[in-house]
Design an enzyme around this catalytic site. Structure first.
Site, PDB file in Angstrom:
ATOM      1  N   ASP A  71       0.836  -1.203   0.000  1.00 42.02           N
ATOM      2  CA  ASP A  71       0.000   0.000   0.000  1.00 42.02           C
ATOM      3  C   ASP A  71       0.875   1.259   0.000  1.00 42.02           C
ATOM      4  O   ASP A  71       2.053   1.216   0.362  1.00 42.02           O
ATOM      5  CB  ASP A  71      -0.952   0.013   1.215  1.00 42.02           C
ATOM      6  CG  ASP A  71      -0.226  -0.093   2.548  1.00 42.02           C
ATOM      7  OD1 ASP A  71       0.817  -0.777   2.605  1.00 42.02           O
ATOM      8  OD2 ASP A  71      -0.682   0.509   3.537  1.00 42.02           O
ATOM      9  N   GLU A 137      -0.155  -1.017   5.891  1.00 37.83           N
ATOM     10  CA  GLU A 137       0.915  -0.527   6.761  1.00 37.83           C
ATOM     11  C   GLU A 137       0.771   0.966   6.947  1.00 37.83           C
ATOM     12  O   GLU A 137       0.971   1.505   8.024  1.00 37.83           O
ATOM     13  CB  GLU A 137       2.287  -0.851   6.157  1.00 37.83           C
ATOM     14  CG  GLU A 137       3.449  -0.732   7.156  1.00 37.83           C
ATOM     15  CD  GLU A 137       3.992   0.675   7.326  1.00 37.83           C
ATOM     16  OE1 GLU A 137       4.668   0.949   8.335  1.00 37.83           O
ATOM     17  OE2 GLU A 137       3.744   1.532   6.459  1.00 37.83           O
TER      18      GLU A 137
HETATM   19 ZN   LIG Z   1       6.644   2.246   4.359  1.00 34.89          ZN
END
Ligand SMILES: [Zn+2]
Length: 380
Positions: A71, A137
């Site tokens: 991501d 994340e």
């Molecule tokens: Zn990162």
């Protein structure tokens, strides 16, 4: 083989995988890994995609895991970008695109490093290579590594070494690596005083005055955990102070304060909590409090992984890297539950989360060679 890093990189950058949406990045990577002989497990958790890939035999050696995220953060205002953030663009030896440094570049680098390693040494490899990827994340990290690690531990999975591809380099590739991170502890304080007329101060209890002494003591406190790099020290930041909206001639009855503690492995959570309470009591402040521990600190000293990474960087840079625990939290806080040695090593962090994020083509290739050499050191 170098062109295959860029090929993979371009495919990944073209996908606007804004956290927690993977949008097919892991499918592209899985295809590459299946061709290399990996077996793959998918862990789809709500809106988040995660994969665990492995190759080799865990019984005849150590397991080296690479950890990454597919991501990216949003592009922000498009008018600040020289090129479309989701159209990979080469300009003056640099590759532009959202996620180029954080961290689709290092994912491409380690996958191609593993590919070269397997091509040369597949039959001589002792142990196993695993890859763990998430698409959550950059967001709240709820359904990513945190939950997958729980499942892996339940399945009795073990890893010995973990390399996280987060962008740790500052001025040149490999100048800084992370051997740990500070913890992060949040505090919400709800203070209660006595409101009243501003001209009759003795009839009220002015919380803003009292709290200013409390805050002043708290931010000036010496936590006695001094490191050479001051960004590794325990640090307190007050991020919000809010009183109820009163008229000009009133002293307010309530005050809200929000505080974050970034604390080193030398300081315990209980020590912080008891110190804050002591200070509030000293100033006779009535309070309710809400704590949230979002990351425990961790550190890795003198391990085989750390030494191998340092030796490899010295080989390429003729200079030792700065080994640091500074910066924010990372998925290291979750993978540490599997008790591996952890090192974070990746690209330059000077354009991450900004417009015109880029990576030098030469850095992508060099990082891939560094990863390859580390694998050789650990698994041959
Ligand atoms: Zn990162």
């Amino acid at each position: 083989m170098c062109s295959s890093i860029i090929k993979l990189f371009n495919k990944l950058i073209s996908i606007p995988s804004i956290s927690p949406n993977d949008m097919g990045c892991q499918k592209i990577i899985s295809k590459e890994l299946l061709n290399m002989g990996f077996s793959i497990k998918n862990f789809d958790i709500k809106d988040t995609k995660n994969i665990w890939a492995e190759i080799g035999n865990k019984k005849n050696g150590k397991t080296l895991n690479f950890l990454g995220h597919t991501d990216v953060v949003p592009s922000g205002n498009l008018s600040n970008w020289k090129f479309d953030p989701f159209v990979p663009t080469i300009y003056e030896g640099k590759l532009y695109g959202r996620g180029s440094s954080d961290m689709k570049g290092s994912i491409s680098s380690f996958i191609i490093a593993i590919k070269r390693f397997l091509h040369n040494f597949k039959n001589n490899m002792k142990g196993r290579i695993t890859i763990l990827l998430t698409s959550d994340e950059e967001g709240n990290a709820k359904n990513g590594i945190k939950k997958v690690v729980k499942k892996l531990i339940k399945n009795k999975e073990k890893i010995d070494y973990c390399i996280i591809g987060e962008p740790t380099s500052e001025k040149f590739l490999g100048d800084t690596i992370k051997n740990g991170r500070r913890g992060s502890l949040h505090l919400k304080l709800f203070l209660k005083g006595k409101g009243g007329h501003i001209a009759y101060k003795d009839y009220s209890e002015n919380l803003i005055h009292k709290a200013s002494f409390f805050i002043n003591d708290l931010i000036k406190l010496d936590w006695h955990d001094k490191f050479n790099n001051k960004d590794e020290n325990t640090n307190v930041q007050v991020s919000k102070i809010f009183s109820e909206d009163t008229v000009e001639n009133m002293i307010s009855e309530n005050l809200f304060i929000r505080i974050n503690f970034r604390f080193s492995y030398k300081i315990s959570v209980n020590y912080i909590k008891s110190y804050v309470k002591k200070l509030l009591n000293y100033y006779k402040i009535k309070y309710n409090m809400k704590w949230k521990l979002s990351a425990k600190p961790f550190v890795n000293k003198n391990s085989r992984l750390l030494n191998s990474v340092v030796e490899t960087i010295v080989f390429f840079n003729k200079k030792k890297p700065n080994v640091s625990m500074s910066g924010g939290t990372s998925d290291g806080r979750f993978i540490k539950k599997m008790k591996p040695e952890i090192i974070e090593l990746g690209l330059l962090n000077n354009t991450i989360h900004k417009p015109n994020e880029f990576v030098k083509i030469s850095d992508l290739k060099k990082l891939s060679k560094i990863y390859e050499k580390i694998i050789e050191k650990l698994l041959l």
